[in-house]
Design an enzyme around this catalytic site. Structure first.
Site, PDB file in Angstrom:
ATOM      1  CG  ASP A  64     -12.401 -11.575   0.909  1.00 23.18           C
ATOM      2  OD1 ASP A  64     -11.425 -11.480   0.142  1.00 23.18           O
ATOM      3  OD2 ASP A  64     -12.291 -11.495   2.152  1.00 23.18           O
ATOM      4  CE1 TYR A 173      -0.071  -3.491  -5.558  1.00 27.11           C
ATOM      5  CE2 TYR A 173       1.860  -2.918  -6.858  1.00 27.11           C
ATOM      6  CZ  TYR A 173       0.490  -3.072  -6.750  1.00 27.11           C
ATOM      7  OH  TYR A 173      -0.321  -2.815  -7.845  1.00 27.11           O
ATOM      8  CB  THR A 211      -2.785   5.678  -8.307  1.00 27.33           C
ATOM      9  OG1 THR A 211      -3.829   5.975  -9.248  1.00 27.33           O
ATOM     10  CG2 THR A 211      -2.166   4.331  -8.614  1.00 27.33           C
TER      11      THR A 211
END
Ligand code: NAP
Length: 268
Positions: A64, A173, A211
């Site tokens: 992670d 983002y 996406t």
């Protein structure tokens, strides 16, 4: 003829999927062994097979990237397994979760939805933790190991066109990716004396699992195509080609740069 990365070792975060996986295979084609650091190691199985079919070694590490110890462990594992760490691709990342999951639908009808009024701070912190702090920690863990090994290297951070494109509804983002771009420039200056080049890639819309919710939505798909002069999504392999350039000696005088493989999105 020797490949552009013959005898090198590359560490790729987010290497189990999309752009990271494509980089792993492209680098292996050019002679590199690869360490794939990802949240879910079992998802890297196909990429491992593809690398090994090219006669190169692949190691998968559960990591992670939003925790410092996991980044340190990945860098150490690369040095232990391959005896080197020459190239880093910091590709682990997440999108604006609400945007993609459809928990809010505001971006479908117009592009004026407000992050500030609609979305919560937890989303902001999550995106920052992975996309910006995580990239910083991958870079620092790997830079420390590269300095210790003494061979220099190339660090490639995956930013986005959104580093420069203010997208309503995706402040988290966009800011995370703008941060990656500035981080890249600062680290390029800090690490130049150690023979480490640091660059970024700022892709346009690329066909990956990230996406899928956009390309699968007719309205969002058309929105992307209308803003992309090439009128198509890019492929992860088209980003891997740019990463290969930055990783290789062909980019020996390139540091602190961002390159945008984006189908012509930017006209500057
Ligand atoms: P992807 O296929 O979803 O790959 C991202 C990978 O990163 C996944 O395997 C994901 O694991 C992993 N990951 C997420 N959080 C992580 C963490 N904390 N630690 C370790 N691994 C983590 O997406 P992609 O399109 O290839 O994206 C790669 C990078 O390119 C991202 O930084 C993204 O922001 C950037 N980018 C993508 C596009 C695009 O259009 N696709 C455009 C510009 C920039 P899980 O799937 O298990 O969560």
């Amino acid at each position: 003829m020797a490949g552009a990365l013959e005898g090198k070792a590359a560490l790729i975060t987010g290497g189990a999927s999309g752009i990271g996986a494509a980089c792993a295979v492209r680098f292996a084609q050019e002679g590199a062994d690869v360490l794939l650091a990802d949240l879910l190691p079992h998802r890297a199985a196909d990429t491992v097979s593809a690398v090994e079919a090219l006669g190169k070694r692949a190691m998968v590490v559960e990591c992670d990237t939003s925790t410092e110890a996991a980044n340190d462990a990945a860098a150490q594992a690369c040095a232990d397994e391959f005896g080197r760490l020459d190239v880093v691709v910091a590709a682990a990342g997440i999108s604006n979760a609400e945007y993609v999951s459809g928990e809010t639908t505001d971006l479908g009808d117009d592009r004026t939805a407000s992050f500030i009024t609609n979305q919560n701070v937890e989303h902001w912190e999550k995106v920052m933790a992975v996309n910006l702090t995580g990239v910083m920690m991958t870079d620092r863990s790997c830079a420390r190991k590269m300095i210790e090994l003494g061979n220099g290297g190339s660090i490639i951070n995956i930013a986005s066109i959104m580093a420069k494109f203010p997208q309503p509804g995706a402040a988290n983002y966009c800011v995370s990716k703008a941060g990656v771009w500035m981080l890249t420039k600062v680290l390029a200056q800090e690490l130049v004396q150690d023979g480490i080049r640091v660059n970024a890639i700022g892709p346009g819309f690329i066909e990956t699992p990230m996406t899928a919710a956009i390309s699968g939505n007719e309205e969002l798909n058309q929105w992307v195509l209308s803003l992309t002069p090439m009128r198509r999504f890019g492929q992860p392999e088209e980003i891997a080609k740019v990463a290969l350039f930055l990783a290789s000696e062909e980019a020996s005088y390139v540091t602190g740069e961002i390159i945008h493989p984006d189908g012509g999105w930017f006209t500057e």
